[in-house]
Design an enzyme around this catalytic site. Structure first.
Site, PDB file in Angstrom:
ATOM      1  N   LYS A  80      46.127  97.755  40.563  1.00  0.00           N
ATOM      2  CA  LYS A  80      46.864  96.584  41.059  1.00  0.00           C
ATOM      3  C   LYS A  80      48.186  96.975  41.728  1.00  0.00           C
ATOM      4  CE  LYS A  80      49.177  95.447  36.659  1.00  0.00           C
ATOM      5  NZ  LYS A  80      50.521  95.810  37.085  1.00  0.00           N
ATOM      6  N   ASP A  81      48.666  98.200  41.500  1.00  0.00           N
ATOM      7  CA  ASP A  81      49.907  98.654  42.129  1.00  0.00           C
ATOM      8  C   ASP A  81      49.696  99.234  43.522  1.00  0.00           C
ATOM      9  OD1 ASP A  81      51.417  97.935  39.926  1.00  0.00           O
ATOM     10  OD2 ASP A  81      51.384  99.935  39.031  1.00  0.00           O
ATOM     11  N   ARG A 128      53.624  86.716  41.576  1.00  0.00           N
ATOM     12  CA  ARG A 128      52.396  85.927  41.419  1.00  0.00           C
ATOM     13  C   ARG A 128      52.432  85.111  40.126  1.00  0.00           C
ATOM     14  NH1 ARG A 128      48.070  86.774  38.251  1.00  0.00           N
ATOM     15  NH2 ARG A 128      48.824  88.858  37.743  1.00  0.00           N
ATOM     16  N   ARG A 129      52.811  85.754  39.032  1.00  0.00           N
ATOM     17  CA  ARG A 129      52.828  85.049  37.749  1.00  0.00           C
ATOM     18  C   ARG A 129      53.878  83.943  37.723  1.00  0.00           C
ATOM     19  NH1 ARG A 129      52.202  90.871  34.997  1.00  0.00           N
ATOM     20  NH2 ARG A 129      49.923  90.997  35.002  1.00  0.00           N
ATOM     21  N   ARG A 146      62.318  93.975  33.867  1.00  0.00           N
ATOM     22  CA  ARG A 146      61.817  95.226  34.426  1.00  0.00           C
ATOM     23  C   ARG A 146      61.755  96.279  33.341  1.00  0.00           C
ATOM     24  NH1 ARG A 146      62.533  96.902  39.276  1.00  0.00           N
ATOM     25  NH2 ARG A 146      61.004  98.397  38.538  1.00  0.00           N
ATOM     26  N   ARG A 152      60.313  96.437  27.748  1.00  0.00           N
ATOM     27  CA  ARG A 152      60.188  94.981  27.821  1.00  0.00           C
ATOM     28  C   ARG A 152      60.049  94.378  26.423  1.00  0.00           C
ATOM     29  NH1 ARG A 152      56.667  93.595  33.278  1.00  0.00           N
ATOM     30  NH2 ARG A 152      57.343  95.403  34.464  1.00  0.00           N
ATOM     31  N   CYS A 241      52.546  94.024  46.857  1.00  0.00           N
ATOM     32  CA  CYS A 241      52.792  93.734  45.440  1.00  0.00           C
ATOM     33  C   CYS A 241      53.705  92.527  45.250  1.00  0.00           C
ATOM     34  CB  CYS A 241      53.433  94.949  44.768  1.00  0.00           C
ATOM     35  SG  CYS A 241      52.397  96.412  44.770  1.00  0.00           S
TER      36      CYS A 241
END
Length: 309
Positions: A80-81, A128-129, A146, A152, A241
């Site tokens: 996905k990156d 997106r989220r 981040r 996190r 991204c």
């Protein structure tokens, strides 16, 4: 093959898990491996949102430089990156078997409920989220976060918010399953293209025999068809991204179904289309879905998104 495969990887625990996984698969096929840890721009700049750093190669550029120099043989990335287009120098030669693709919420509060009414604060670095939460859960506020997964989690425990929105794959691989309080449904929270798979990048000049051996050890055919469709969607959309685009392909026998779309930054609209066809048409089906999205207001939405990031 009497050759040591040098694997470029980022240094986070999750990236190292991916590199170890790839190394184990290669070694199971009789290959020797060596890991080369590289820090990327996305690892160094933690005080800015990803969308403010730039969407192209945030987590891949430095690894690609080592491929270019011939210092490493392959680079291991979360699929996905990967940017939609790798240019003329690089190619993706394998995709590992895909993990469950859902987005999830992890929390230190096991009783946390995600619904359409409760006011909560969720942390995420994903454009997106954030856009999807604004559309489907306008009662939820978001804060940017981040750092690697462990960082996190520490920020969450320090009171950053009520929960983190993350990909299930990373949460599972880092063994935080007991902290998952919610799985978002795929018909709402359709994931980013490639989510849940590990992509193997190489130079276009890689020796054909070496590439063949690596593909045999690492590539999962059904996953590859799915990701070819999703990346075809991204290429046609020209999304990176930092674009709130989503794409998910599923394989049933020889038939592939791809859903792809785009969410407005403010959550006001979701454009979503689906196509079915032969798995051999995977990339073209993805491109077709992207064209449908662009023709239904997606082009204007993309221009607005890029102007606001």
């Amino acid at each position: 093959m009497d050759k040591t495969i040098r694997i470029a990887t980022r240094g986070s625990k999750l990236a190292l898990w991916q590199a170890d996984y790839v190394a184990e698969l290669l070694e199971a096929h009789g290959l020797k491996t060596e890991q080369v840890i590289i820090e990327t721009k996305g690892d160094k700049i933690l005080n800015k949102a990803l969308s403010k750093i730039g969407s192209k190669g945030v987590f891949t550029e430095e690894l690609e430089e080592q491929l270019r120099k011939g210092e490493v043989d392959i680079a291991v990335h979360s699929a996905k990156d990967m940017q939609a287009s790798l240019g003329d120098e690089f190619k993706l030669i394998a995709f590992t078997e895909r993990e469950t693709v859902n987005d999830v919420v992890v929390s230190t509060n096991p009783d946390l409920k995600i619904d359409k009414e409760t006011s909560l604060v969720l942390a995420t670095s994903s454009v997106r989220r954030v856009a999807m939460l604004k559309h489907y859960y306008p009662n939820i506020k978001t804060v940017d976060v981040r750092g690697n997964l462990q960082t996190r989690m520490a920020k969450l425990e320090a009171g950053l918010g009520d929960g983190l929105v993350l990909a299930y794959a990373g949460v599972h691989r880092m063994e935080y399953d007991d902290k998952i309080v919610h799985h978002f449904p795929l018909d709402e929270f359709t994931p980013a293209a490639g989510q849940g798979s590990v992509a193997i990048e190489a130079s276009v000049n890689m020796d054909a025999e070496v590439e063949k051996v690596i593909r045999k050890a690492l590539n999962h055919g059904p996953t590859e068809y799915r990701l070819l469709a999703e990346r075809g969607f991204l290429k046609e959309l020209q999304g990176g991204c930092s674009i709130p685009a989503f794409a998910l392909a599923n394989l049933d026998g020889d038939e592939i179904t791809i859903t792809g779309g785009l969410t407005a930054l403010d959550g006001s609209r979701v454009i979503r289309y689906e196509q079915k066809g032969s798995k051999e048409q995977a990339e073209e089906l993805g491109r077709t879905v992207a064209k449908m999205v662009l023709e239904d207001g997606g082009k204007e939405m993309l221009e607005e998104i890029k102007g606001n990031l």
